[in-house]
Design an enzyme around this catalytic site. Structure first.
Site, short mmCIF file in Angstrom:
data_model
loop_
_atom_site.label_atom_id
_atom_site.label_comp_id
_atom_site.label_asym_id
_atom_site.label_seq_id
_atom_site.Cartn_x
_atom_site.Cartn_y
_atom_site.Cartn_z
CE1 TYR A 130 -13.68 51.15 -20.70
CE2 TYR A 130 -11.60 50.21 -19.95
CZ TYR A 130 -12.64 50.25 -20.87
OH TYR A 130 -12.63 49.39 -21.95
CE LYS A 169 -15.79 48.37 -20.84
NZ LYS A 169 -16.90 48.04 -21.77
#
Length: 291
Positions: free
Chosen positions: A170, A174
């Site tokens: 993640y 991001k």
């Protein structure tokens, strides 16, 4: 008169959480909204509900205009039909809010290739493909002499800015969205398009397990997103904002800090000694979440 009267806005992942709040907030400011949601669980597996249709119904019940899209925006076909439904339904596209995503958290040594790829796909590719199709439309409009006031709002995270223990996939995704935002802002300015990103903190189903006591709501983030997606944000592009509750922060990314130039090649020992001296006068990085 609303801030987004007559603007056509796409919100991906608009069926729940932040996306739902954004879609409702845009509609309340007069926008015509395309609500995209594949309706998946927290781990990205399809649950088969009607989240996008439910939000569309809410918007219409309040007197607004909206249409649902249930395609996979991380696929070429899904992203193409997303932009197409905006053009076929409302005749134009003004704002793209990239928000869709899910989690598959694992500590690095337990993180599988499948879970790494799946998270990068939905976040990075799921930002890139809708952005590319929207940008192609705006480029054509500009070439045909029509004024474009295009806006893109991407969704990064504190995990992508500082890192987050147990979220290597993640955080990498991001962080990639930040890079994509900066490049898109530079490339699309010639077509009248501004591209920014938000790093939101709010209590949603994605954050409730990690931050169950977080008081900030998705609706607290949406006002900034609506403003960035409106013509009122003229001149603001290539920026990253943190938004949590009533707090807004302009994030300042990598800047040149302390430096040394020998004028020729360092030896390894010299490079190490100099690096330590530079680090001693540098600003320490923010702590990794969960560390």
């Amino acid at each position: 008169m609303g801030l987004c009267d007559e603007r056509v806005v796409i919100v991906t992942g608009g069926g729940r959480g932040l996306g739902r709040a954004h879609a409702l907030a845009f509609a309340a400011e007069g926008a015509k909204v395309v609500v995209n949601d594949l309706d998946v669980g927290l781990d990205g597996r399809v649950s088969g509900g009607g989240a996008a249709a439910d939000v569309v119904a809410e918007i219409r019940a309040a007197g607004g205009e909206a249409v649902a899209h249930g395609g996979d925006i991380a696929s070429e076909q899904g992203a193409a039909t997303l932009v197409r439904i905006a053009l076929e339904t409302y005749g134009r596209l003004d704002t793209l809010v990239n928000n869709a995503g899910f989690l598959r958290d694992r500590m690095l040594v337990n993180l599988t290739e499948t879970d790494f790829d799946a998270v990068l796909r939905v976040h990075v590719k799921g930002h890139f493909l809708p952005l590319r199709h929207a940008a192609a439309y705006w480029r054509t409009e500009t070439k045909e002499g029509r004024e474009v006031v295009g806006r893109v709002v991407n969704t990064t995270s504190g995990a992508g800015l500082l890192g987050s223990v147990g979220q290597a996939n993640y955080a990498a995704a991001k962080a990639g969205i930040v890079g994509l935002t900066l490049v898109a802002a530079a490339e699309l300015a010639r077509y009248g398009v501004q591209v920014n990103a938000i790093a939101p903190a709010a209590r949603t189903r994605m954050t409730e397990r990690a931050y169950g006591d977080l008081a900030a709501l998705p609706e607290d983030v949406s006002p900034l997103v609506v403003w960035l997606g409106s013509a009122a944000s003229a001149g603001v592009t290539g920026r990253i904002f943190e938004a949590e509750g009533g707090r807004l922060t302009v994030m300042e990314g990598w800047q040149a800090g302390p430096t040394a130039d020998k004028g020729t090649r360092w030896t390894p020992a010299e490079a190490g000694e100099t690096a330590l001296k530079l680090l001693a006068s540098a600003t320490p990085p923010g702590p990794v979440y969960g560390a």
